[in-house]
Write an enzyme that holds these catalytic residues in place. Structure first.
Site, PDB file in Angstrom:
ATOM      1  N   GLY A  52       0.886  -1.097   0.129  1.00  0.00           N
ATOM      2  CA  GLY A  52       0.277   0.062   0.071  1.00  0.00           C
ATOM      3  C   GLY A  52       0.833   1.439  -0.034  1.00  0.00           C
ATOM      4  O   GLY A  52       1.934   1.041   0.243  1.00  0.00           O
ATOM      5  N   GLN A  57       3.051   9.881   1.754  1.00  0.00           N
ATOM      6  CA  GLN A  57       4.468   9.510   1.648  1.00  0.00           C
ATOM      7  C   GLN A  57       5.307   9.758   0.682  1.00  0.00           C
ATOM      8  O   GLN A  57       6.396   9.310   0.710  1.00  0.00           O
ATOM      9  CB  GLN A  57       4.247   7.676   1.879  1.00  0.00           C
ATOM     10  CG  GLN A  57       3.359   7.580   3.178  1.00  0.00           C
ATOM     11  CD  GLN A  57       3.216   5.732   2.825  1.00  0.00           C
ATOM     12  OE1 GLN A  57       2.095   5.345   2.538  1.00  0.00           O
ATOM     13  NE2 GLN A  57       4.013   5.349   3.876  1.00  0.00           N
ATOM     14  N   CYS A 105       5.485  -0.080   7.892  1.00  0.00           N
ATOM     15  CA  CYS A 105       5.257   1.323   7.285  1.00  0.00           C
ATOM     16  C   CYS A 105       6.479   1.474   6.427  1.00  0.00           C
ATOM     17  O   CYS A 105       7.528   1.461   6.882  1.00  0.00           O
ATOM     18  CB  CYS A 105       4.773   2.382   8.181  1.00  0.00           C
ATOM     19  SG  CYS A 105       4.342   3.915   6.998  1.00  0.00           S
ATOM     20  N   LEU A 106       6.257   1.803   5.201  1.00  0.00           N
ATOM     21  CA  LEU A 106       7.457   2.447   4.281  1.00  0.00           C
ATOM     22  C   LEU A 106       8.047   3.689   4.937  1.00  0.00           C
ATOM     23  O   LEU A 106       9.357   3.980   4.719  1.00  0.00           O
ATOM     24  CB  LEU A 106       6.862   2.560   2.840  1.00  0.00           C
ATOM     25  CG  LEU A 106       6.678   1.291   2.218  1.00  0.00           C
ATOM     26  CD1 LEU A 106       5.994   1.705   0.804  1.00  0.00           C
ATOM     27  CD2 LEU A 106       7.451   0.067   2.127  1.00  0.00           C
ATOM     28  N   HIS A 147      -4.755   1.559   7.536  1.00  0.00           N
ATOM     29  CA  HIS A 147      -3.484   2.274   7.573  1.00  0.00           C
ATOM     30  C   HIS A 147      -3.165   3.275   6.515  1.00  0.00           C
ATOM     31  O   HIS A 147      -2.767   4.472   6.942  1.00  0.00           O
ATOM     32  CB  HIS A 147      -2.502   0.985   7.247  1.00  0.00           C
ATOM     33  CG  HIS A 147      -1.024   1.446   7.340  1.00  0.00           C
ATOM     34  ND1 HIS A 147      -0.182   0.951   8.282  1.00  0.00           N
ATOM     35  CD2 HIS A 147      -0.286   2.171   6.545  1.00  0.00           C
ATOM     36  CE1 HIS A 147       1.123   1.318   8.348  1.00  0.00           C
ATOM     37  NE2 HIS A 147       0.934   2.166   7.045  1.00  0.00           N
ATOM     38  N   GLU A 148      -3.589   3.168   5.433  1.00  0.00           N
ATOM     39  CA  GLU A 148      -3.493   4.128   4.294  1.00  0.00           C
ATOM     40  C   GLU A 148      -4.272   5.498   4.513  1.00  0.00           C
ATOM     41  O   GLU A 148      -3.774   6.628   4.242  1.00  0.00           O
ATOM     42  CB  GLU A 148      -3.681   3.462   3.005  1.00  0.00           C
ATOM     43  CG  GLU A 148      -2.802   2.262   2.634  1.00  0.00           C
ATOM     44  CD  GLU A 148      -1.319   2.611   2.713  1.00  0.00           C
ATOM     45  OE1 GLU A 148      -0.943   4.011   2.756  1.00  0.00           O
ATOM     46  OE2 GLU A 148      -0.702   1.645   2.996  1.00  0.00           O
ATOM     47  N   HIS A 151      -2.784   7.681   6.826  1.00  0.00           N
ATOM     48  CA  HIS A 151      -1.675   8.714   6.389  1.00  0.00           C
ATOM     49  C   HIS A 151      -2.391   9.837   5.833  1.00  0.00           C
ATOM     50  O   HIS A 151      -1.879  11.082   5.923  1.00  0.00           O
ATOM     51  CB  HIS A 151      -1.067   7.906   5.340  1.00  0.00           C
ATOM     52  CG  HIS A 151      -0.065   7.085   5.614  1.00  0.00           C
ATOM     53  ND1 HIS A 151       1.184   7.437   6.470  1.00  0.00           N
ATOM     54  CD2 HIS A 151       0.261   5.735   5.699  1.00  0.00           C
ATOM     55  CE1 HIS A 151       2.022   6.400   6.738  1.00  0.00           C
ATOM     56  NE2 HIS A 151       1.564   5.465   6.242  1.00  0.00           N
TER      57      HIS A 151
HETATM   58  O1  K3U Z   1       4.475  -4.278   6.147  1.00  0.00           O
HETATM   59  C1  K3U Z   1       5.018  -4.439   4.969  1.00  0.00           C
HETATM   60  C2  K3U Z   1       4.639  -5.600   4.055  1.00  0.00           C
HETATM   61  C3  K3U Z   1       5.241  -5.661   2.852  1.00  0.00           C
HETATM   62  C4  K3U Z   1       5.059  -6.888   2.140  1.00  0.00           C
HETATM   63  C5  K3U Z   1       4.210  -7.884   2.716  1.00  0.00           C
HETATM   64  C6  K3U Z   1       3.812  -7.879   4.069  1.00  0.00           C
HETATM   65  C7  K3U Z   1       3.936  -6.600   4.790  1.00  0.00           C
HETATM   66  C8  K3U Z   1       5.609  -3.020   4.456  1.00  0.00           C
HETATM   67  S1  K3U Z   1       5.204  -1.710   4.765  1.00  0.00           S
HETATM   68  C9  K3U Z   1       3.584  -1.546   3.806  1.00  0.00           C
HETATM   69  O2  K3U Z   1       3.420  -2.198   2.974  1.00  0.00           O
HETATM   70  C10 K3U Z   1       2.668  -0.488   4.336  1.00  0.00           C
HETATM   71  C11 K3U Z   1       2.625   0.630   3.105  1.00  0.00           C
HETATM   72  C12 K3U Z   1       2.798   1.852   3.641  1.00  0.00           C
HETATM   73  F1  K3U Z   1       3.832   2.192   4.565  1.00  0.00           F
HETATM   74  F2  K3U Z   1       2.902   2.864   2.541  1.00  0.00           F
HETATM   75  F3  K3U Z   1       1.781   2.375   4.190  1.00  0.00           F
HETATM   76  C13 K3U Z   1       1.107  -1.079   4.429  1.00  0.00           C
HETATM   77  C14 K3U Z   1       0.891  -1.809   5.276  1.00  0.00           C
HETATM   78  C15 K3U Z   1       1.670  -2.980   5.643  1.00  0.00           C
HETATM   79  C16 K3U Z   1       1.119  -3.908   6.920  1.00  0.00           C
HETATM   80  C17 K3U Z   1       0.023  -3.724   7.234  1.00  0.00           C
HETATM   81  C18 K3U Z   1      -0.897  -2.589   7.184  1.00  0.00           C
HETATM   82  C19 K3U Z   1      -0.614  -1.612   5.980  1.00  0.00           C
HETATM   83 ZN    ZN Z   2       2.465   3.441   6.107  1.00  0.00          ZN
END
Ligand code: K3U
Ligand code: ZN
Length: 179
Positions: A52, A57, A105-106, A147-148, A151
């Site tokens: 996401g 961001q 979160c990125l 989550h998004e 943001h």
């Molecule tokens: O947690 C991450 C993830 C990546 C691949 C598979 C499983 C988990 C990376 S962080 C992520 O993708 C956020 C995106 C952000 F930072 F832009 F909002 C989204 C997210 C991850 C986990 C739970 C809820 C939302």
């Molecule tokens: Zn995030």
């Protein structure tokens, strides 16, 4: 065709003021700048291995999110979906039933924490083509949407944790969640 690497945008990290602001509504989904931004958000999210991303961001304070669930080690049963761009998303309803599970979160590198989120929700948004959609989501996709959307309102997942001490590094997270 444009070189996809030209579409990659820098990702704001925790502490940047733009991550604490309420983002502005999209006025015109058909604006070519909006279409270019969506493509760049998608490319940036994929390059960062995210599931996401929200426009703030990538240093644009406007109400656009991309949701892109896929199965992953923590959520093997997560649905595989084509990435969906949601413009001006509004959570119309969310369940009182809450579920606590891990998030990352990125914009908050090397941090993971369990976060309580509504188990189900109903969201209204505009597609990138300007159509209004209302849809229900549950589970992992509902978690990504919450989550998004946070943001867009200047809220990071670490502000939603029930106990600060539950925020751990990526390496500790991997050890704690190893089968
Ligand atoms: O947690 C991450 C993830 C990546 C691949 C598979 C499983 C988990 C990376 S962080 C992520 O993708 C956020 C995106 C952000 F930072 F832009 F909002 C989204 C997210 C991850 C986990 C739970 C809820 C939302
Ligand atoms: Zn995030």
């Amino acid at each position: 065709m444009a070189d996809p690497s030209q579409l990659l945008l820098p990702i704001a990290s925790r502490g940047e003021p733009i991550l604490q602001q309420r983002a502005q509504e999209v006025a015109d989904p058909h604006d070519p700048d909006i279409q270019t931004l969506i493509d760049a958000m998608l490319a940036t999210m994929l390059a960062a291995n995210g599931i996401g991303i929200a426009a703030p961001q990538v240093f644009v304070s406007i109400r656009i999110i991309i949701v892109a669930s896929r199965p992953n080690p923590r959520y093997p049963d997560a649905p595989l979906m084509e990435p969906v761009a949601m413009l001006n998303p509004e959570i119309l309803w969310q369940s009182a039933d809450m579920v606590t599970d891990w998030e990352g979160c990125l914009s908050v590198p090397d941090a993971r924490s369990p976060v309580p989120r509504a188990a189900e929700l109903r969201v209204r948004y505009l597609t990138r083509y300007g159509e209004t959609v209302e849809a229900n989501y549950e589970g992992f996709v509902a978690r990504i949407i919450q989550h998004e959307c946070d943001h867009l309102d200047g809220v990071l997942f670490v502000e939603r944790v029930e106990n600060e001490s539950s925020i751990v590094s990526e390496s500790v997270f991997l050890k704690m969640t190893a089968a």
